[in-house]
Design a protein around this motif. Structure first.
Motif, mmCIF file in Angstrom:
data_model
loop_
_atom_site.group_PDB
_atom_site.id
_atom_site.type_symbol
_atom_site.label_atom_id
_atom_site.label_comp_id
_atom_site.label_asym_id
_atom_site.label_seq_id
_atom_site.Cartn_x
_atom_site.Cartn_y
_atom_site.Cartn_z
ATOM 1 N N THR A 20 0.774 -1.245 -0.172
ATOM 2 C CA THR A 20 -0.047 0.029 0.016
ATOM 3 C C THR A 20 0.619 1.535 0.018
ATOM 4 N N ARG A 24 1.552 4.892 -2.847
ATOM 5 C CA ARG A 24 1.588 6.157 -2.478
ATOM 6 C C ARG A 24 3.037 6.698 -2.739
ATOM 7 N N GLU A 147 -14.114 7.678 8.769
ATOM 8 C CA GLU A 147 -12.640 7.499 8.982
ATOM 9 C C GLU A 147 -11.745 7.894 10.020
ATOM 10 N N LEU A 259 -4.144 4.902 3.365
ATOM 11 C CA LEU A 259 -5.429 5.092 2.643
ATOM 12 C C LEU A 259 -6.010 6.136 2.988
ATOM 13 N N SER A 260 -5.577 6.996 3.991
ATOM 14 C CA SER A 260 -6.471 7.996 4.702
ATOM 15 C C SER A 260 -5.522 9.366 4.523
#
Length: 267
Positions: A20, A24, A147, A259-260
């Motif tokens: 992940t 990025r 989130e 992811l945030s």
């Protein structure tokens, strides 16, 4: 505490994180080449002022202090996370220098335990402030975000789980570590209790009738006093639940961050 499970958990969730995070990182190759070492002093000064000292946070009053508590807490609690991961392989692990016996005559373990618990309370307070601002007050500059609330719930759960683990260990160590391992007692229960309390050092000479407050572990002591009436089998279960909840949620939290918008916690 469970070497096989700890190894699998760390390896799998680290692999997921690397995949992940690499996506990025690829975004950084899209822009023009940078000169990261120009104006080096100014860059370092900015990192110290804005990242570590949180210079802008006082502008936001309660939210600013809450942010400082949580940010500072995670830096202090990083050592705690490493300790728990190590205890997954060796229940006596205390990061080499933070054991109950001290290091070179210095009570570093007790000092860290005290700091860790104080910081955990500050983190809980900071997270509670943000829950209030996001869920109840709903400040205009804070968008509604499930989130963000999820991350706050994870933080709160980690702090409570950590103190519950300590509390169960303290209660077991003071009240039950002697009788459950006496001649004729259940060997299985003795082994399970010994595993949970191994990091606390030598067993007391005799069992206590009630749990006494441990000055260097205020958070754990509060939970120990609250839990002391439970039988040792239940305390062992609470100890394991607190331990694995904290140790695993750290890795789940790390996987959520790329992811945030909270990716800055890592960067």
């Amino acid at each position: 505490m469970g070497p096989a499970f700890m190894a699998v958990m760390l390896l799998v969730l680290t692999a997921v994180f690397l995949v992940t995070a690499s996506k990025r990182a690829q975004l950084m190759t899209v822009g023009r080449p940078a000169a990261p070492f120009d104006q080096l002093k100014a860059r370092v000064d900015s990192v110290i002022e804005f990242a570590f000292l949180q210079k802008r946070m006082p502008n936001y009053k309660s939210a600013g202090w809450a942010h400082r508590f949580i940010f500072g807490g995670f830096m202090v609690l990083l050592a705690r996370t490493l300790i728990l991961w190590g205890r997954g392989f060796d229940p006596t692990f205390n990061l080499f220098i933070l054991g109950p016996e001290g290091f070179m005559g210095l009570p570093l373990g007790h000092l860290y335990d005290f700091l860790k618990d104080v910081v955990a309370f500050l983190v809980l307070g900071g997270a509670a402030v943000f829950v209030y601002l996001r869920v109840y007050k709903q400040e205009a500059r804070m968008t509604k975000s499930s989130e963000a609330v999820l991350i706050l719930v994870i933080i709160i759960t980690m702090m409570i789980a950590d103190m519950a683990y300590d509390g169960a260990a303290i209660a077991l160590h003071q009240k039950y570590s002697v009788p459950v391992c006496a001649p004729g007692a259940s060997v299985d229960l003795c082994d399970r209790v010994t595993t949970v309390v191994a990091h606390l050092g030598a067993k007391p000479l005799e069992a206590a009738d009630s749990v006494s407050f441990v000055a260097h572990a205020p958070g754990g002591s509060i939970f120990a006093i609250l839990l002391q009436g439970l039988p040792p089998e239940v305390l062992v279960g609470i100890g394991h639940a607190g331990f694995w909840t904290h140790a695993t949620l750290v890795m789940i939290f790390a996987n959520l961050l790329p992811l945030s918008k909270h990716f800055h916690v890592i960067t």
